[in-house]
Design a protein around this motif. Structure first.
Motif, PDB file in Angstrom:
ATOM      1  N   UNK A  11       0.820  -1.204   0.000  1.00 25.70           N
ATOM      2  CA  UNK A  11       0.000   0.000   0.000  1.00 25.70           C
ATOM      3  C   UNK A  11       0.862   1.265   0.000  1.00 25.70           C
ATOM      4  N   UNK A  12       0.518   2.182  -0.893  1.00 24.31           N
ATOM      5  CA  UNK A  12       1.198   3.472  -0.964  1.00 24.31           C
ATOM      6  C   UNK A  12       2.479   3.461  -1.760  1.00 24.31           C
ATOM      7  N   UNK A  13       2.883   2.289  -2.287  1.00 22.35           N
ATOM      8  CA  UNK A  13       4.117   2.237  -3.061  1.00 22.35           C
ATOM      9  C   UNK A  13       3.971   3.045  -4.350  1.00 22.35           C
ATOM     10  N   UNK A  14       4.968   3.895  -4.624  1.00 23.33           N
ATOM     11  CA  UNK A  14       4.959   4.708  -5.836  1.00 23.33           C
ATOM     12  C   UNK A  14       5.417   3.846  -7.010  1.00 23.33           C
ATOM     13  N   UNK A  15       4.505   3.541  -7.915  1.00 26.00           N
ATOM     14  CA  UNK A  15       4.813   2.688  -9.061  1.00 26.00           C
ATOM     15  C   UNK A  15       5.433   3.482 -10.211  1.00 26.00           C
ATOM     16  N   UNK A  16       5.017   4.734 -10.367  1.00 27.70           N
ATOM     17  CA  UNK A  16       5.530   5.565 -11.453  1.00 27.70           C
ATOM     18  C   UNK A  16       5.257   7.028 -11.134  1.00 27.70           C
ATOM     19  N   UNK A  17       6.124   7.892 -11.648  1.00 32.06           N
ATOM     20  CA  UNK A  17       5.961   9.337 -11.483  1.00 32.06           C
ATOM     21  C   UNK A  17       6.346  10.008 -12.786  1.00 32.06           C
ATOM     22  N   UNK A  18       5.498  10.936 -13.246  1.00 30.85           N
ATOM     23  CA  UNK A  18       5.712  11.560 -14.549  1.00 30.85           C
ATOM     24  C   UNK A  18       5.545  13.077 -14.462  1.00 30.85           C
ATOM     25  N   UNK A  19       6.222  13.752 -15.392  1.00 27.82           N
ATOM     26  CA  UNK A  19       6.050  15.185 -15.587  1.00 27.82           C
ATOM     27  C   UNK A  19       5.970  15.431 -17.077  1.00 27.82           C
ATOM     28  N   UNK A  20       5.257  16.489 -17.463  1.00 26.49           N
ATOM     29  CA  UNK A  20       5.204  16.808 -18.888  1.00 26.49           C
ATOM     30  C   UNK A  20       6.439  17.570 -19.344  1.00 26.49           C
ATOM     31  N   UNK A  21       7.327  17.872 -18.397  1.00 29.37           N
ATOM     32  CA  UNK A  21       8.588  18.512 -18.737  1.00 29.37           C
ATOM     33  C   UNK A  21       8.567  20.022 -18.730  1.00 29.37           C
ATOM     34  N   UNK A  22       7.385  20.619 -18.726  1.00 24.16           N
ATOM     35  CA  UNK A  22       7.315  22.071 -18.803  1.00 24.16           C
ATOM     36  C   UNK A  22       6.613  22.731 -17.641  1.00 24.16           C
ATOM     37  N   UNK A  23       6.101  21.940 -16.708  1.00 23.45           N
ATOM     38  CA  UNK A  23       5.376  22.517 -15.586  1.00 23.45           C
ATOM     39  C   UNK A  23       3.905  22.699 -15.891  1.00 23.45           C
ATOM     40  N   UNK A  24       3.159  23.048 -14.885  1.00 22.48           N
ATOM     41  CA  UNK A  24       1.708  23.201 -15.030  1.00 22.48           C
ATOM     42  C   UNK A  24       0.973  22.206 -14.163  1.00 22.48           C
ATOM     43  N   UNK A  25      -0.001  22.686 -13.427  1.00 24.54           N
ATOM     44  CA  UNK A  25      -0.816  21.802 -12.588  1.00 24.54           C
ATOM     45  C   UNK A  25      -1.397  20.665 -13.436  1.00 24.54           C
ATOM     46  N   UNK A  26      -1.421  19.475 -12.884  1.00 21.83           N
ATOM     47  CA  UNK A  26      -2.030  18.335 -13.575  1.00 21.83           C
ATOM     48  C   UNK A  26      -3.499  18.281 -13.166  1.00 21.83           C
TER      49      UNK A  26
END
Length: 237
Positions: free
Chosen positions: A59-74
């Motif tokens: 539980x709670x394990x981070x499987x993946x983390x991504x960014x669009x490279x330019x910033x901005x709220x998701x």
């Protein structure tokens, strides 16, 4: 059972979406990140099978983390029907898709229109997104991980020119600097304000349409067959 996933999220969570297996959850937040977590609760659930997102399912394990490279709220995240892709939209007018697996390939494109606030996979390759531009848009993510903007779905048919009085033209010129008058100043789009939510009508991959909700108070149902018949060459699913 109630549990709290805290780390490594560093700011407000703006959207979540469950993986089709109901063991993984995606979250988009205002720290410019989209993440995939394990939400497996061993006290009440059977141990899940490994997925392309990873094998460690505590539980709670981070499987993946991504960014669009330019910033901005998701603003929004959505898994594909298989759960092997994740799409998200950012406040920098970007839309991104990540593919699960060893390389976790991310493809991002930036639009020239206003930022999108919601997105949904309607099939394994088709995505519909909408936002401040007040109209839904269709995107395609193919087997080569190429992401393409295809079509604005709220296409307004040209109205036949009607007769207007000199007074009507004068009012329009006085208010808008143009002699072209519109109905009570309404926008040409169906939604009169930002689209904030899009949902499948039916299950992902097998639905017959989507519904969109806007700041204007409208909930609009878009039928795929009707859209395909009204827009030449359009294929949604």
């Amino acid at each position: 059972v109630s549990k709290h996933i805290k780390k490594p999220i560093r700011s407000t969570v703006l959207s979540v979406d469950w993986h089709p297996n109901n063991y993984l959850i995606a979250a988009g937040s205002s720290d410019f990140k989209a993440r995939v977590f394990s939400a497996y609760v061993k006290e009440i659930e059977e141990k899940p099978a490994p997925t392309p997102w990873g094998k460690k399912g505590t539980f709670g394990n981070l499987m993946a983390e991504f960014s669009n490279g330019g910033g901005g709220w998701v603003h929004s995240v959505s898994f594909s029907p298989s759960g092997n892709k994740l799409v998200w939209v950012g406040h920098d007018s970007s839309i991104s898709v990540a593919v699960a697996g060893g390389d976790q390939v991310v493809t991002t494109i930036k639009q020239t229109h206003l930022p999108m606030l919601t997105c949904v996979f309607v099939s394994e390759k088709s995505i519909i997104a909408g936002g401040h531009d007040c109209s839904p848009y269709l995107f395609r993510h193919d087997d080569n991980a190429e992401l393409t903007a295809l079509q604005k779905l709220d296409v307004v048919k040209a109205k036949s020119a009607g007769t207007s009085s000199a007074m009507d033209k004068f009012r329009s010129l006085d208010k808008k600097g143009s002699t072209e008058s519109t109905d009570s100043g309404r926008s040409a789009s169906t939604h009169q304000n930002s689209i904030v939510d899009a949902r499948m009508v039916g299950p992902k991959g097998a639905g017959k349409g989507i519904s969109t909700a806007g700041v204007d108070g409208l909930v609009v149902v878009w039928n795929f067959k009707s859209l395909e018949s009204s827009i030449a060459g359009l294929k949604i699913a």
